[in-house]
Scaffold this motif. Structure first.
Motif, mmCIF file in Angstrom:
data_model
loop_
_atom_site.group_PDB
_atom_site.id
_atom_site.type_symbol
_atom_site.label_atom_id
_atom_site.label_comp_id
_atom_site.label_asym_id
_atom_site.label_seq_id
_atom_site.Cartn_x
_atom_site.Cartn_y
_atom_site.Cartn_z
ATOM 1 N N THR A 1 0.854 -1.182 0.000
ATOM 2 C CA THR A 1 0.000 0.000 0.000
ATOM 3 C C THR A 1 0.892 1.233 0.000
ATOM 4 O O THR A 1 2.011 1.196 0.502
ATOM 5 C CB THR A 1 -0.889 0.057 1.246
ATOM 6 O OG1 THR A 1 -0.067 -0.114 2.383
ATOM 7 C CG2 THR A 1 -1.948 -1.018 1.224
ATOM 8 N N GLU B 1 -1.641 4.239 3.893
ATOM 9 C CA GLU B 1 -3.028 3.920 3.543
ATOM 10 C C GLU B 1 -3.501 2.709 4.336
ATOM 11 O O GLU B 1 -2.788 1.718 4.468
ATOM 12 C CB GLU B 1 -3.122 3.633 2.045
ATOM 13 C CG GLU B 1 -4.555 3.550 1.562
ATOM 14 C CD GLU B 1 -4.622 3.318 0.067
ATOM 15 O OE1 GLU B 1 -4.587 4.306 -0.681
ATOM 16 O OE2 GLU B 1 -4.697 2.139 -0.340
ATOM 17 N N GLN C 1 6.284 2.663 -0.350
ATOM 18 C CA GLN C 1 5.215 1.689 -0.182
ATOM 19 C C GLN C 1 5.460 0.841 1.054
ATOM 20 O O GLN C 1 6.607 0.592 1.422
ATOM 21 C CB GLN C 1 5.064 0.788 -1.419
ATOM 22 C CG GLN C 1 6.274 -0.054 -1.757
ATOM 23 C CD GLN C 1 7.325 0.720 -2.535
ATOM 24 O OE1 GLN C 1 7.078 1.825 -3.035
ATOM 25 N NE2 GLN C 1 8.524 0.159 -2.631
ATOM 26 N N ARG D 1 -10.711 3.552 1.929
ATOM 27 C CA ARG D 1 -9.260 3.647 2.051
ATOM 28 C C ARG D 1 -8.955 4.974 2.719
ATOM 29 O O ARG D 1 -9.309 6.025 2.210
ATOM 30 C CB ARG D 1 -8.587 3.588 0.672
ATOM 31 C CG ARG D 1 -8.689 2.239 0.000
ATOM 32 C CD ARG D 1 -7.793 1.223 0.696
ATOM 33 N NE ARG D 1 -7.818 -0.069 0.015
ATOM 34 C CZ ARG D 1 -8.739 -0.996 0.216
ATOM 35 N NH1 ARG D 1 -9.737 -0.772 1.059
ATOM 36 N NH2 ARG D 1 -8.699 -2.150 -0.425
#
Lengths: 573, 453
Positions: free
Chosen positions: B372, B417, B384, B424
């Motif tokens: 994410t 996230e 990420q 989300r």
């Protein structure tokens, strides 16, 4: 509501250690007293905790009663401990270590059982053996109870008087279009409560008034499941599942959560005494001082305000704030002199405290055993031994056990809620050996015939072992040591009058604005500067820390009010 | 050609044949023996399979390098996870690839391939190391045991026989794939020493330091067969790994299970292992980083430093090694990316879930490997998060993330996230040091068999 906002230093900063002068004194070093002290110290106050017994913990106490075997002497599981307390006090860093107990086994006569596992599909299959309808209903029931638990969580987050005021004001607002000045959060809770769907409100009223047997009867047909689920409705209460009001106790136990998951339970590594030790470490890390062997005789007052406490040995400690975590019979009935209370607010306080419903009903039988118990229904070791195991094979069984206590005896075939802590934490017993922690009902504080000290205590222990042996044959031969504790022992060791584990029955007449007294319902007593913070206040009993947290926040709010009124330098967030 | 022989269902990026006779969704038409020609390959079984399979009551299996491995023995992994932290767990990690590197030039080869200095690896020690291609891009990470002066054992997640052989061209060294000859059991948790002592003979566990190895025999008496023990593991706890010839694997399993009976030992599956390794902040190939041989595009390639393994790169070592020049350039320039620990605190979770009137729905979930995005606060994506999970021990939502170098300092605030219901949301996170959980007992000298160490 986090306590971050209260972390600003508002202490006087007066050096005090030698002089017996503090910003605040907390009476009692049970888990609530320690939580209160930790919050006050964290806000910068100079705090001392005074504990009458030689050890901290109160009813959260671990003890090596027999060499190599450690017991949680009284309380045995943790679920109600508020996440905000865990995180604000950073309890994980200080030693909190909760191992989940994910299943419940109810052994039944004849080698049958009811087993509820962590996996819902397996639980469905277990219950379906008794009733397919009930197995299906359990999903809906648990959902409703989670909703009710969430509702209670929302309600309990506010102090009771604020909540009442908010609801009252909102009613007034709608009637008279008044512009009410309540905190956004309180208004939010009030709105939440008033906007509840009718079905949820109905459930709420049912839970406050119904018996758990009747409440559960709305969902389930199988006696064994009703008996199993009703266990939570009698724990710590001199109630039968058929007594009106017991449904509330059920709800009380559904308020607990572990990391956001309602109705989860955990075992603290090292026993519940390690919970007290953890909170004590947190309190000390913020500078709180904890003194054991320091029984408090009374709260001192001067000019209608709290001035400190006098110890039993005659020493006096000065502080403008005193918080008592003791039960109301002590806090209001013994420590406080009604003459000190300004006006007539002290009238009747002592008498009402004496009438507080707080009889003991439960005993604790801790066994050291030579190997794992072999239950007839599931003889081999397995996951069922790391969960709760409850002897409550039917509603009649529990009701009869209650009847015996109602008439002043102990239950010859008692309700038993047990865990095997050494399965969850191998350090509790030597390798291969185990400890069995049995919470037993019913055992009245006072027996109608005979005396606990005159052989009845061991007779009670015998009844427990006899009952266990019906389901785990041979267990009597596995017992190496036995510790039997009855309500007078809880009173003597943990300092709880009557030995009631909740500091007073959880019944409607003793909840919310009536807990523990109409004149002291919002943690404040009629004597300014003297506060209550124990299980007899909002949130009620259990290892929650909730009452103490709210009480400490109330104290800090009041101090800020005093300081800003006096033009003090305290920062107001 | 192979497809014609019925080998459909082969995963293109793995050497595994995901075909399981009779398994639901196995989907292979004609699971009966072929009438002629090549029979479909059966899933590989570890040498402990006959033991693990009878205990796997959940029937949750996972493919690991072609082997059928237990994901969780019970329907939920909680008890297995807590056994790692509170008692001990037994984990079958046999699918690791294992290579014996032996001969007069064995040390020279390892010093050529590996970023660590093997002239400093004494016999009886284990070294955790990275290895790279010429561009300094990470190929793998793994452990190397020095069994004798001229004999090493390399364990790795992915095959690397060809790489080692090619790097050792013209050297006097043999590289042998012994993956299937050896079974490996990880015994992890505070009780591991007590259990290991009771299950073996001839090993002084008290004298074994972190990353030591020792050889002994299985069982309380002599004659049980040879076993090599390394004080290593993938859980960040006190633990040992037991390396045994496949034909003695079941004897080893039985000895450990017997010894563990009174210490709360549970067999644990890969879900519990994954939870523990996340708390330990240990990166996983193909999850937290992509090996340079699998990276189809340049941006996926990382250096050891960028994968959080900078400590395994010894630029001061004498020997030249593959990737050295590129890594020297990186040292001067600074890595572009960094592997960091992220921590989302409880009140942030409460805030997010309260928007849909729920308590945080985080507990009881295994580690999630779906990457994410990570953002600068309220801003652009800076990396990420590749592994994340709520630690029931630490009571925090933890993540392993690769972020731009400038966002990597501990204390840096980032947004990560999070799925809240069907939505989300961005959760405020903080960069924290790894490991998240690092008990003293992991590295303690002469660790106590009790739990409180």
């Amino acid at each position: 509501m986090t306590a971050e906002s209260t972390a600003a230093s508002i202490g006087s900063g007066t050096p005090s250690r030698g002089g017996g002068r503090f910003d605040a004194i907390v009476v009692g070093a049970g888990h609530n007293g320690l939580v209160a002290a930790a919050y006050l110290a964290r806000a910068g106050l100079d705090v001392v905790v005074l504990e009458s017994s030689p050890e901290i913990g109160g009813a959260t106490r671990s003890e090596e009663a027999f060499p190599g075997f450690r017991f949680s002497v009284f309380s045995y599981l943790v679920s109600l401990l508020r996440p905000e307390v865990i995180h604000e006090l950073d309890l994980v860093r200080h030693g909190l270590f909760l191992v989940p107990t994910a299943s419940t086994l109810n052994p039944l006569p004849g080698g049958d059982c009811l087993f509820r596992e962590a996996d819902p599909q397996r639980t469905y299959r277990h219950i379906a053996r008794h009733s397919r309808r009930d197995a299906e209903a359990l999903f809906e029931y648990k959902l409703e109870m989670r909703r009710m638990g969430h509702l209670m969580y929302r309600l309990q987050r506010a102090a009771p008087d604020e909540l009442a005021a908010a609801i009252g004001d909102r009613v007034a607002e709608s009637a008279e279009h008044l512009d009410v000045d309540v905190s956004a959060e309180v208004a939010d809770i009030a709105r939440y409560f008033l906007d509840l769907p009718a079905a949820r409100l109905r459930s709420f009223v049912q839970m406050l008034t119904m018996s758990s047997a009747d409440f559960l009867g709305q969902w389930f047909e199988s006696d064994v499941l009703k008996a199993a689920l009703s266990s939570s409705s009698i724990i710590g209460s001199m109630l039968s599942p058929r007594t009106p009001g017991s449904a509330y106790v059920l709800l009380h136990h559904y308020m607990g959560e572990v990391d956001g998951a309602y109705r989860e339970w955990g075992f603290q590594k090292g026993g519940t005494g390690a919970v007290a030790a953890t909170i004590a470490r947190a309190a000390r890390s913020h500078g709180a001082e904890i003194r054991t062997d320091s029984p408090v005789a009374r709260v001192l007052a001067r000019d209608g305000r709290t001035a400190g406490v006098a110890l039993a040995n005659g020493d006096e400690l000065r502080a403008g704030v005193v918080m008592s975590s003791a039960a109301p019979q002590i806090s209001l009935g013994r420590l406080l002199d009604p003459e000190d209370v300004p006006g007539d607010a002290g009238a009747g306080l002592v008498e009402r405290a004496a009438r507080w419903q707080s009889g003991g009903c439960a005993g604790k039988v801790n066994l050291a055993i030579s190997g794992l118990p072999r239950f007839e229904c599931m003889p081999e070791p397995g996951p069922h031994l790391s969960g709760g195991i409850t002897i409550a094979p039917g509603l009649d069984y529990v009701d009869r056990a209650y009847d015996e206590a109602k008439y002043g005896g102990f239950s010859e075939r008692p309700f038993i809620d047990m865990i095997i802590p050494s399965v969850l934490d191998p350090d509790m017993a030597p390798p291969g050996k185990h400890v069995l922690s049995c919470f037993v009902q019913y055992a009245p504080y006072e027996l109608a015939a005979g005396d606990w000290d005159d052989g009845r205590r061991e007779a009670f222990g015998d009844a427990v072992v006899r009952t266990l042996a019906e389901y785990a044959p041979g267990i009597e031969d596995q017992i190496l040591h036995r510790q039997v504790l009855v309500p007078p022992d809880i009173e003597a060791i943990a300092g709880i009058p009557g030995g009631n584990i909740f500091h007073g029955e959880l019944r409607l007449s003793q909840l919310f604005l009536l807990r523990p007294d109409p004149a002291a319902a919002a943690f404040r007593t009629p004597l300014p500067g003297y506060y209550l913070c124990g299980s007899s206040t909002q949130f009620g009993g259990g290892i929650s820390g909730g009452p103490a947290r709210l009480a400490a926040l109330r104290v800090l709010d009041d101090l800020r009010g005093v300081e800003s009124a006096a033009g003090g330098g305290a920062e107001t967030p | 050609m192979l497809e014609a022989e019925g080998l459909i269902g082969r995963s293109p990026d793995s050497q595994a044949y995901r075909w399981l006779p009779g398994a639901p969704g196995g989907g292979v038409a004609g699971s009966s023996p072929r009438r002629n020609g090549l029979r479909p390959l059966e899933p590989l079984r570890t040498p402990f399979h006959r033991r693990t399979s009878v205990l796997c009551e959940s029937d949750s299996w996972r493919d690991w390098s072609g082997y059928t491995c237990v994901e969780t023995y019970e329907p939920t992994p909680e008890r297995e996870y807590w056994a790692v932290r509170n008692a001990a767990a037994l984990i079958d990690v046999s699918p690791l690839f294992k290579y014996e590197i032996a001969g007069p030039d064995a040390e020279r080869l390892l010093d050529r391939v590996m970023t660590r200095d093997f002239s400093k690896c004494r016999t009886g020690r284990v070294m955790y190391t990275s290895w790279c291609n010429e561009e300094g891009h990470l190929l793998q990470d793994g452990n190397v045991q020095r069994l004798a002066h001229e004999r090493f054992l390399v364990s790795a997640a992915e095959p690397c026989l060809r790489w080692f052989e090619d790097c050792g061209w013209s050297m006097d060294v043999d590289v042998r794939d012994i993956s299937e000859e050896i079974g490996v059991l990880a015994l992890q948790g505070p009780r591991a020493r007590a259990i290991g002592e009771a299950a073996t003979t001839g090993i002084d566990f008290g004298a074994m330091r972190y990353f030591d190895l020792a050889a002994g025999e299985i069982g309380p008496g002599a004659g049980g067969g040879q076993v090599t023990v390394t004080r290593t593991g993938y859980t960040g706890d006190l633990g040992y790994e037991f390396w045994v010839a496949s034909e003695r694997a079941e004897a080893l399993w039985d000895a450990l299970v017997d010894a563990g009976r009174d210490h709360g030992l549970l067999p644990a599956g890969l879900l519990a292992l994954d939870m523990a390794r996340t708390e330990a902040g240990l990166v996983l190939i193909d999850v937290d980083y992509v090996s340079a041989v699998d990276a189809e595009i340049e941006v996926l390639k990382v250096t050891p430093a960028e994968a959080g393994l900078g400590f395994t790169v010894k630029l001061d070592k004498q020997a030249d090694f593959v990737g050295r020049r590129a890594l020297e350039l990186e040292r001067d320039r600074g890595p572009a990316w960094a592997m960091v620990g992220l921590e989302v605190d409880w009140f942030e979770l409460e805030r997010l879930w309260s928007e849909i009137d729920l308590r945080p729905q985080v507990v009881g979930q295994p580690a999630c490997r779906e990457p994410t995005p990570v953002f600068a606060p309220g801003g652009w994506q800076v990396g990420q998060c590749t592994t994340r999970f709520f630690s029931p021990l630490l009571k925090k939502y933890l993540g392993l993330a690769t972020v731009r170098g400038e966002a990597a300092d501990p204390g840096t605030e980032l947004d990560v996230e999070v799925a809240v219901g069907y939505g989300r949301r961005r959760a405020k996170a903080r960069v924290v040091e790894r490991p998240f959980f690092n008990p003293p007992r992991k590295t303690a000298v002469d660790p106590t068999p009790g739990v409180n160490g």
